[in-house]
Design a protein around this motif. Structure first.
Motif, mmCIF file in Angstrom:
data_model
loop_
_atom_site.group_PDB
_atom_site.id
_atom_site.type_symbol
_atom_site.label_atom_id
_atom_site.label_comp_id
_atom_site.label_asym_id
_atom_site.label_seq_id
_atom_site.Cartn_x
_atom_site.Cartn_y
_atom_site.Cartn_z
ATOM 1 N N PHE A 130 0.841 -1.198 0.000
ATOM 2 C CA PHE A 130 0.000 0.000 0.000
ATOM 3 C C PHE A 130 0.875 1.247 0.000
ATOM 4 C CE2 PHE A 130 -2.160 3.476 2.119
ATOM 5 C CZ PHE A 130 -3.383 3.510 1.491
ATOM 6 N N GLY A 131 1.948 1.220 0.815
ATOM 7 C CA GLY A 131 2.863 2.354 0.872
ATOM 8 C C GLY A 131 3.490 2.650 -0.472
ATOM 9 N N ASP A 132 3.907 1.593 -1.181
ATOM 10 C CA ASP A 132 4.525 1.781 -2.499
ATOM 11 C C ASP A 132 3.526 2.365 -3.495
ATOM 12 O OD1 ASP A 132 7.204 1.042 -2.123
ATOM 13 O OD2 ASP A 132 6.697 -1.080 -2.180
ATOM 14 N N LYS A 133 2.293 1.863 -3.460
ATOM 15 C CA LYS A 133 1.274 2.391 -4.382
ATOM 16 C C LYS A 133 0.958 3.843 -4.059
ATOM 17 C CE LYS A 133 -3.168 1.488 -6.507
ATOM 18 N NZ LYS A 133 -4.251 0.526 -6.757
ATOM 19 N N TYR A 134 0.872 4.155 -2.799
ATOM 20 C CA TYR A 134 0.566 5.519 -2.346
ATOM 21 C C TYR A 134 1.649 6.499 -2.808
ATOM 22 C CZ TYR A 134 -0.628 9.327 0.888
ATOM 23 O OH TYR A 134 -0.967 10.539 1.432
ATOM 24 N N LYS A 135 2.896 6.037 -2.772
ATOM 25 C CA LYS A 135 4.022 6.896 -3.144
ATOM 26 C C LYS A 135 4.303 6.891 -4.647
ATOM 27 C CE LYS A 135 6.300 6.219 1.322
ATOM 28 N NZ LYS A 135 7.439 5.574 2.016
ATOM 29 N N GLY A 136 3.565 6.081 -5.398
ATOM 30 C CA GLY A 136 3.749 6.042 -6.838
ATOM 31 C C GLY A 136 4.904 5.190 -7.311
ATOM 32 N N SER A 137 5.406 4.317 -6.422
ATOM 33 C CA SER A 137 6.490 3.404 -6.798
ATOM 34 C C SER A 137 5.913 2.192 -7.521
ATOM 35 C CB SER A 137 7.243 2.943 -5.546
ATOM 36 O OG SER A 137 8.110 1.862 -5.835
ATOM 37 N N TRP A 165 -8.142 -2.661 -3.356
ATOM 38 C CA TRP A 165 -7.252 -1.537 -3.637
ATOM 39 C C TRP A 165 -6.220 -1.866 -4.723
ATOM 40 C CZ3 TRP A 165 -6.261 -0.769 2.292
ATOM 41 C CH2 TRP A 165 -7.392 -0.169 2.869
ATOM 42 N N LEU A 167 -3.534 -3.807 -4.726
ATOM 43 C CA LEU A 167 -2.198 -3.582 -4.171
ATOM 44 C C LEU A 167 -1.139 -4.410 -4.900
ATOM 45 C CD1 LEU A 167 -2.948 -3.493 -0.333
ATOM 46 C CD2 LEU A 167 -2.838 -1.595 -1.963
#
Length: 331
Positions: A130-137, A165, A167
C-alpha cells in the motif's frame, strides 16, 4: 522474465547449497547451545526462494516472511556473516543481536522480517505494498507464509483489501505439508490452499515449489501483473521441509520413508542434474563450488564466534523515549 542461462543454474546451485549448509551449521551450533531459543530451518524449500529471486528486481522489490527466515535476507543481498551473528545474539548481527533467529531484518536490502506471530506478516506485507502504491512506486512486495497461517482470519481481511485496492503484492504460501505437526489434510475441508484466492476473484494457482524454474515463471507473471497495477496474486508453492518444524520437533507425525521420498526431488539435486546433463560445469568445477560454500559457512561461523555480545546499555538504546510525553510529569 529474465532468461534462464548456464550462469543461472550455476548460481542457483551455489546459492541453494550455501543456504542448505548454512542451515545445517545452525542446527549443529544450536545443539551446542551457541544459538538459543527457537530455530526453524529451511532445508528442502530452497527452490521457492531461488526462483522468486530470479523473478524479482532486487533494486526495489521487497520481501516479508514468517520465522523460517535465515536465508531469505542472504538471498536479498545481506551479508551472511551478519545473519549468523544475529542468531548468535552478537552485536555485529543484523539487529545487533536483539532479534535472534525468528526476527531477522534488513531495511537496507528491503527484507522486512522475520515474524513470530503466525500470519502476522500477511497484513504487514499488504501494508508495505500500500505504501509503495501511495508513493507512486512500481515496486512489488512478496509476502510469504506457511500453510498453517493460511487458516488465519487476517489472511481473509487482507485478501479482501488487497483486491479492493489492487495492491502490488504477491501472496505466497509455502505449503510444506505440515503446520507444525498438523498435516494440511487435518486443518481444513479442502487441501488446495490456492483456491482461497477464488473467493476474492484473485488470480491464484498451484506451483511446483521444488523446481526453481516453475517458481520463477509463476512469480514473474505475478510480479508483472502487480507492476502493471492489476493487483495481487496468490500462489501455493507445493514444497517440503526435510527437518522438523523447529529443532524441538520430534517429528512423530511423519515417517522417515516419507522424508526420503521427497528427497528424490530435492531442488538442489534437480539443478545439479541439469548442470551435469547440459555440461554447464565439470566435476572439478562443481567440487570447487562445493569447497567455496564450505569455506563461506566456516567464515560465517568464525565471524559469529569472534564477535562480541552487546553491551548492557544497548537494552536502553533500543527503547523509544519521548521526553515531552504529555501524561508523564518529570520530578
Amino acid at each position: 522474465m529474465k532468461k534462464i542461462t548456464k550462469e543461472t543454474y550455476i548460481n542457483w546451485y551455489r546459492d541453494m547449497l550455501f543456504w542448505r549448509k548454512f542451515e545445517d551449521k545452525l542446527a549443529a551450533v544450536y545443539i551446542q547451545q551457541k544459538v538459543r531459543g527457537f530455530l526453524h530451518l529451511y532445508n528442502g524449500q530452497e527452490a521457492v526462494l531461488a526462483g522468486s529471486l530470479h523473478a524479482m528486481d532486487l533494486t526495489k522489490d521487497k520481501m516479508i516472511t514468517a520465522y523460517r527466515n535465515h536465508v531469505q535476507p542472504i538471498g536479498m543481498g545481506e551479508d551472511p556473516k551478519r545473519v549468523m551473528a544475529e542468531l548468535y545474539g552478537k552485536a555485529t548481527g543484523t539487529s545487533h543481536g536483539m532479534g535472534g533467529s525468528m526476527h531477522i531484518f534488513s531495511k537496507e536490502y528491503r527484507f522486512y522480517g522475520g515474524h513470530g506471530i503466525v500470519g502476522g506478516q500477511i497484513p504487514l506485507g499488504a501494508g508495505i505494498a500500500f505504501g509503495d502504491k501511495y508513493k507512486g512506486s512500481d515496486a512489488v512486495t512478496l509476502c510469504y507464509f506457511g500453510d498453517g497461517a493460511a487458516r488465519q482470519g487476517s489472511l481473509h481481511e487482507t485478501f479482501n483489501m488487497a483486491m479492493n485496492w489492487k495492491l502490488p503484492v504477491v501472496f505466497i504460501v509455502e505449503n510444506n505439508g505440515y503446520a507444525m505437526g498438523t498435516s494440511v489434510e487435518r486443518t481444513a475441508n479442502h487441501t488446495d490452499i490456492w483456491k482461497l484466492g477464488l473467493g476474492y476473484e484473485m488470480p491464484c494457482g498451484p506451483v511446483d515449489g521444488m523446481n526453481p524454474i516453475k517458481v520463477a515463471e509463476a512469480v514473474d507473471e505475478a510480479i508483472q501483473r502487480a507492476r502493471r497495477g492489476d493487483g495481487p496474486t496468490f500462489l501455493e508453492m507445493k514444497t517440503y521441509r526435510y527437518r522438523g518444524h523447529s529443532m524441538s520437533d520430534a517429528q512423530h507425525y511423519r515417517t522417515k520413508e516419507e522424508v526420503e521420498e521427497y528427497k528424490k526431488i530435492d531442488p538442489i539435486t534437480q539443478v545439479l542434474d541439469v548442470i551435469k546433463e547440459k555440461e554447464y560445469a565439470t566435476e572439478d568445477e562443481i567440487k570447487v563450488i562445493d569447497k567455496e560454500v564450505k569455506d563461506m559457512v566456516k567464515e560465517c561461523e568464525k565471524f559469529a564466534e569472534d564477535s562480541p555480545y552487546p553491551e548492557l546499555n544497548q537494552l536502553y538504546d533500543m527503547v523509544y523515549e519521548q521526553e515531552d510525553y504529555p501524561f508523564i510529569k518529570s520530578k
